[in-house]
Design an enzyme around this catalytic site. Structure first.
Site, short mmCIF file in Angstrom:
data_model
loop_
_atom_site.label_atom_id
_atom_site.label_comp_id
_atom_site.label_asym_id
_atom_site.label_seq_id
_atom_site.Cartn_x
_atom_site.Cartn_y
_atom_site.Cartn_z
N TRP A 47 2.21 6.18 6.25
CA TRP A 47 2.56 6.97 5.07
C TRP A 47 2.38 8.42 5.51
CZ3 TRP A 47 0.40 10.29 1.29
CH2 TRP A 47 1.06 10.29 0.05
N ARG A 94 0.82 -1.21 0.00
CA ARG A 94 0.00 0.00 0.00
C ARG A 94 0.86 1.26 0.00
NH1 ARG A 94 -5.27 -0.94 2.07
NH2 ARG A 94 -5.36 1.09 3.03
N LYS A 114 2.82 5.51 -16.30
CA LYS A 114 3.56 4.32 -15.86
C LYS A 114 5.06 4.62 -15.83
CE LYS A 114 1.04 2.59 -14.53
NZ LYS A 114 -0.38 2.50 -14.42
N ASN A 117 -5.58 5.11 10.37
CA ASN A 117 -5.43 5.31 8.93
C ASN A 117 -6.39 6.43 8.54
OD1 ASN A 117 -5.24 5.06 6.19
ND2 ASN A 117 -6.18 3.04 6.04
C1 F6R Z 1 -1.01 4.50 -11.17
C2 F6R Z 1 -2.07 4.23 -10.23
C3 F6R Z 1 -2.82 5.38 -9.69
C4 F6R Z 1 -4.26 4.97 -9.35
C5 F6R Z 1 -4.96 6.12 -8.65
C6 F6R Z 1 -6.41 5.79 -8.36
O1 F6R Z 1 -0.40 3.34 -11.62
O2 F6R Z 1 -2.31 3.11 -9.87
O3 F6R Z 1 -2.81 6.45 -10.56
O4 F6R Z 1 -4.93 4.63 -10.51
O5 F6R Z 1 -4.31 6.40 -7.45
O6 F6R Z 1 -6.53 4.64 -7.61
P1 F6R Z 1 -7.83 3.77 -7.62
O7 F6R Z 1 -7.98 3.16 -8.96
O8 F6R Z 1 -7.63 2.74 -6.56
O9 F6R Z 1 -8.96 4.71 -7.31
#
Ligand code: F6R
Length: 691
Positions: A88, A33, A569, A115
């Protein structure tokens, strides 16, 4: 983002070493995470002692610290509560002091892990400072530990229960949170609660549970513990108010079938990946649930009196993930494994939903809402990062098939703009984790305005899947690598399937739907063809791109999203500057960047915009640019004259699913060549649960 893990054993004898190892293993499952420090709390040698160990850096560093403690590792417990955390940093640098667990005082009377973010922590802190408390950390969380002690001390003579104490605390908090509380005043008890941040509880018993749900215990007074409204200082006067009036029910689930308390272990975690190796029986807490675990029983209370809408039970569900899915197996990194899983994950997204013979799509999760969605005045897609790109990649096919005007918004910007939303809008929230704070806030904003809300997520039981009216689980399997890969392709497919199903009543689009469904059928084979070029892509990364400082990705139409996603990416895991540029915009600015030294990847797979991308190619080569071209196999002119990456051709709206694979692999190899911790890129977290 922060990860929480808790472990409780009751009538199951465990020594301290076992408890510590279980907590540390739980944290290591949450490492993906993203975090910068870790810590844990376990019982000390006497009931009034709690040991807290914290360390900056990896969970392995925490383990080392724990292993070198001069404590009795053999000390055994019939009943014990331990908790652990990966942090974090949001408030205060990563440091040992700022790491969790946080404590109320030097005697560790109350310890907790958190959290999320407490937005009114400054007000609470100021008030507590006036009451004589001093703070040792820069965090928002510490004020909650101290507030707990303050309220406990003020209530001391009233035999307050741990549950009621935590209720009083939580009522003072604003922001988002998941908490586990532990106290020397309530040995062998844990209270956990959440609002906006995920928390689930796993249950492990040798015998079958009597029932597979837990009753929710609602208070029968207007306020469950009769505490008065906040006083002007922000705190209730703890000396006022009556005794708690709870509807105590038997916790039916936790008796064995013969009605006796039974040996039991509980595992609390921010996500299922930390629990699945212990048990598959889990219960997801709802916002404002207060879970109290003591004497082998789990009781769920509500923070406030029932509003009539909350379900009276929480069901104990069976996790559908396997341990192997969260292990790397023979791969070097989770990201690599997940890129390679795509021939199967795309099938899993379509399984049971696409009939390739009749060319029909059936998404059970949208049943009941299809006609409402078809009548929508507009569809608004809202997401962040990669999930946002999957929406961009499919907007055109949505508009083409449904003829409903569609807009795509980044969740943070959507909220900043306070975008007007109406009852006849359909809002689609796309999120791999289902827990992204910005997306959740946008969802709640749209729910409040009466729009139909659809969730597209990879996480069963997540906030987005629970709170939206209907939706689609993408079934890509757990994604551990911080860089999203298989979730992107699965979200993309889920959205395409949704567009197809919405348009099934339109005869005029029948042929188009059939073409797309045939393309979906061939997709796993196409993905495999691209993966087979792994060695070439590794070579390209090594010989041509790894020494570069910057990389531009260009394309248009459907491939604009591929460029943006490819650039994301590359930058997030290789730290190389990379930008996705809409090729039609080149001459309006970005062309100034082009010369013989600027690395460019141009996507030129065949679709109706091919001639226009040819003109972009000319604009680049006229400035001595030497682009690498992603083109279709058999495009001989390009293959002869340029360095190319060749991919199979498919329906235009699916081509992005294939074109993204070489970019995922390139970014992976660029990161590996740069000696970067691929699965844990700096400063990033997998699940972004704070604003
Ligand atoms: C990049 C990546 C992030 C997530 C973004 C949203 O590789 O994974 O840009 O796409 O933080 O996360 P979700 O899809 O979990 O809402």
């Amino acid at each position: 983002m922060c990860g929480i893990f808790g472990y409780l054993n009751f009538l199951v004898e465990r020594d301290r070493r076992f408890v510590l190892d279980t907590l540390i293993k739980g944290l290591s499952r949450l490492e993906y995470r993203g975090y910068d420090s870790a810590g844990l709390a376990v019982d000390g040698d006497t009931e009034d002692q709690t040991f807290i160990f914290k360390q900056v850096g990896k969970v392995a560093a925490l383990k080392k610290l724990v292993d070198t403690q001069e404590i009795d590792f053999e000390k055994s417990y019939i009943s014990h509560c331990g908790m652990a955390h990966t942090r974090w940093a949001t408030h205060g640098q990563p440091s040992q002091l700022n790491s969790h667990p946080h404590r109320s005082d030097n005697h560790n009377e109350f310890t907790l892990v958190h959290n999320g973010i407490i937005t009114n922590y400054k007000e609470i802190k100021t008030l507590l400072e006036k009451k004589g408390f001093s703070f040792e950390t820069e965090t928002d969380t510490e004020c909650v530990a101290k507030l707990t002690k303050y309220l406990y001390d003020s209530q001391k003579n009233s035999d307050i229960t741990f549950t009621d104490l935590v209720k009083m605390v939580v009522k003072e908090l604003e922001g988002s949170f998941a908490f586990i509380f532990k106290s020397t005043h309530f040995p062998n008890e844990i209270v956990a609660t959440r609002r906006g941040s995920p928390l689930l509880i796993g249950v492990k018993t040798a015998k079958k549970l009597k029932v597979d749900f837990v009753d929710v215990e609602f208070g029968n007074a207007p306020d469950a513990i009769n505490i008065p409204d906040k006083d002007p200082t922000g705190f209730m006067d703890p000396t006022e108010g009556g005794r708690p009036q709870m509807n105590r029910s038997l916790s039916r689930a936790f008796m064995s079938e013969d009605g006796m308390p039974q040996p039991i272990e509980f595992f609390l975690a921010s996500d299922a990946s930390a629990i699945v190796e212990h048990t598959k029986r889990v219960l997801y807490l709802e916002d404002d649930d207060i879970a109290h675990i003591a004497d082998g029983e789990l009781h769920i209370h509500r923070l406030r009196r029932d509003d009539g809408n909350s379900p009276a039970t929480r069901s104990i569900q069976t996790l559908e993930i396997e341990l192997a899915e969260i292990m790397k197996g023979s791969f070097d990194h989770f990201m690599q494994k997940e890129i390679y899983e795509q021939p199967e994950s795309v099938v899993n997204t379509m399984r049971g939903r696409v009939n390739f013979e009749t060319h029909k799509v059936t998404l059970g999760g949208l049943r009941g809402y299809l006609s409402i969605i078809r009548r929508a005045r507009r569809i608004v897609f809202i997401a962040c990062g990669t999930s946002f790109h999957s929406c961009l990649a499919t907007r055109a096919i949505f508009e083409e098939l449904t003829e409903i005007p569609s807009q795509v918004d980044l969740a943070s910007d959507f909220l900043d703009r306070r975008t007007p939303i109406f009852r006849d809008d359909v809002c689609v929230f796309v999120s791999q984790s289902g827990e992204t704070a910005d997306t959740i806030m946008a969802m709640r904003y749209c729910l409040e305005r009466g729009a139909v809300c659809v969730g597209i997520t990879n996480t069963v039981g997540s906030s987005i899947s629970r709170e939206t009216h209907c939706g689609v689980h993408i079934n890509a399997g757990p994604e551990i690598g911080v860089a999203s890969t298989k979730a992107y392709t699965s979200q993309y497919i889920a959205l395409v399937m949704m567009a197809i199903q919405l348009s099934e009543d339109r005869l005029s689009t029948t042929k188009r739907r059939e073409e797309i469904i045939d393309g979906l059928y061939r997709l796993p084979g196409h993905v495999k063809e691209v993966l087979a070029q792994d060695a070439n892509l590794q070579k390209l990364a090594e010989e041509t791109l790894s020494k570069e400082k910057s990389l531009l990705l260009m394309g248009r139409g459907y491939q604009n999203a591929t460029c943006l996603e490819g650039a994301l990416k590359i930058k997030e895991i290789s730290y190389m500057h990379s930008e996705g540029i809409l090729a039609g915009e080149l001459k309006h600015g970005p062309l100034a960047l082009i010369d013989e030294n600027m690395p460019v990847i141009l996507i030129m797979t065949k679709d109706s915009l091919y001639p226009k991308v040819q003109s972009a190619l000319q604009q680049v080569t006229a400035r001595k640019g030497q682009p690498i071209i992603i083109c279709n196999t058999g495009d001989d002119n390009l293959i002869r004259d340029y360095k190319t990456i060749q991919v199979p051709q498919t329906a235009d709206c699916l081509q992005g699913l294939i074109n993204i694979i070489p970019l995922q692999l390139l970014s992976y190899y660029l990161a590996v060549l740069g000696n970067i911790d691929v699965d844990f890129p700096r400063n990033l977290a997998k699940s972004v649960t704070v604003e």
